[in-house]
Design an enzyme around this catalytic site. Structure first.
Site, short mmCIF file in Angstrom:
data_model
loop_
_atom_site.label_atom_id
_atom_site.label_comp_id
_atom_site.label_asym_id
_atom_site.label_seq_id
_atom_site.Cartn_x
_atom_site.Cartn_y
_atom_site.Cartn_z
N CYS A 1 0.87 -1.18 0.00
CA CYS A 1 0.00 0.00 0.00
C CYS A 1 0.91 1.22 0.00
O CYS A 1 1.60 1.48 0.99
CB CYS A 1 -0.91 -0.01 1.22
SG CYS A 1 -1.98 1.45 1.32
N CYS B 1 -4.99 6.36 -3.60
CA CYS B 1 -4.30 5.07 -3.61
C CYS B 1 -2.90 5.32 -4.17
O CYS B 1 -2.75 5.74 -5.32
CB CYS B 1 -5.05 4.06 -4.48
SG CYS B 1 -4.21 2.47 -4.67
#
Length: 270
Positions: free
Chosen positions: A81, A212
């Site tokens: 991530c 993101c």
């Protein structure tokens, strides 16, 4: 258990310090923590573990003291991530768990080198993106062709002619399950001007998020390919702010803000 809350361009995370890997953090508990009505609310959970205490990444212990054990909002385990790494790094620095402005973090997607910038931003070396070919995302009855990009986790980045602001991303976009058997993060973006793109994203296991990091890099890769490039500096506008992506011949970098906003004691139980 103790928790902190942080975000990177409004991609928000609950941080659980668990230095010696003593907590039993199940998928059910993670989902409860991330629930925005009955829990703390987050796009995912970052568990802070000494790398040598985790059998999954013990091989990275000589290079990185800390392992980012990342879980999606539904409790599923994820490889990487990008915004999470930046928030994780901010926590390590603020908590005095590292004395350096440049250091490595262990992840399931491999080591990630981070750098704390003088302006407060956090930059992470995201590794070299791997382009795996083309595929199609299905959103609102429309098929959008895109590029498959491996960032340590799977992405499908689609340049679209329709304004991304008008898309309905309340449901998972359709995709080719044979190419993405474990699911995929879908980015839909509009190129706007020179080296700039506006992006929305539906993350597997979390739904639409405000940002993101790995998706921003995948978007830059796909946007660059439209003009025949593989390198350059890109500005990616997400719902939660702006990220900078640098693509060079050997790797990619993601840079942007990361802040810790709260801490406390978590009283949820399974």
């Amino acid at each position: 258990m103790r928790f902190l809350k942080g975000h990177g361009t409004e991609n928000d995370f609950v941080i659980l310090p668990d230095h010696d890997a003593e907590l039993d953090v199940s998928a059910t508990l993670v989902a409860k923590i991330c629930d925005r009505r009955t829990g703390l609310g987050a796009d995912g959970v970052l568990r802070v573990v000494r790398t040598k205490r985790s059998h999954e990444v013990a091989g990275q212990a000589s290079a990185a003291e800390w392992f980012m054990d990342y879980r999606n909002a539904d409790g599923s385990v994820a490889e990487m991530c990008g915004n999470g790494v930046r928030v994780f790094a901010r926590y390590l620095v603020d908590a005095g768990l590292t004395g350096s402005s440049e250091f490595a973090i262990a992840t399931r997607g491999g080591l990630r080198q981070v750098r704390m910038e003088p302006n407060g931003d956090v930059t992470v070396d995201m590794g070299k993106p791997t382009v795996l070919g083309e595929s199609t995302a299905h959103v609102g009855g429309v098929d959008y062709p895109g590029v498959r990009v491996d960032m340590g986790n799977p992405h499908l980045a689609c340049a679209i002619g329709d304004p991304v602001a008008q898309l309905d991303l309340t449901h998972q976009p359709g995709f080719d399950i044979s190419l993405f058997p474990s699911g995929v993060n879908v980015e839909l973006f509009n190129p706007v001007g020179v080296s700039r793109a506006v992006m929305r994203v539906f993350e597997r296991g979390s739904g639409e998020t405000r940002s993101c990091g790995t998706g921003a890099v995948a978007t830059a890769v796909a946007a660059a390919a439209l003009s025949g490039d593989t390198t350059g500096t890109w500005t990616v506008e997400v719902l939660g702010g702006t990220l900078t992506v640098i693509l060079d011949e050997d790797t990619s970098y993601l840079s942007g803000p990361a802040v810790i906003v709260a801490s406390g004691e978590l009283m949820l139980a399974e």
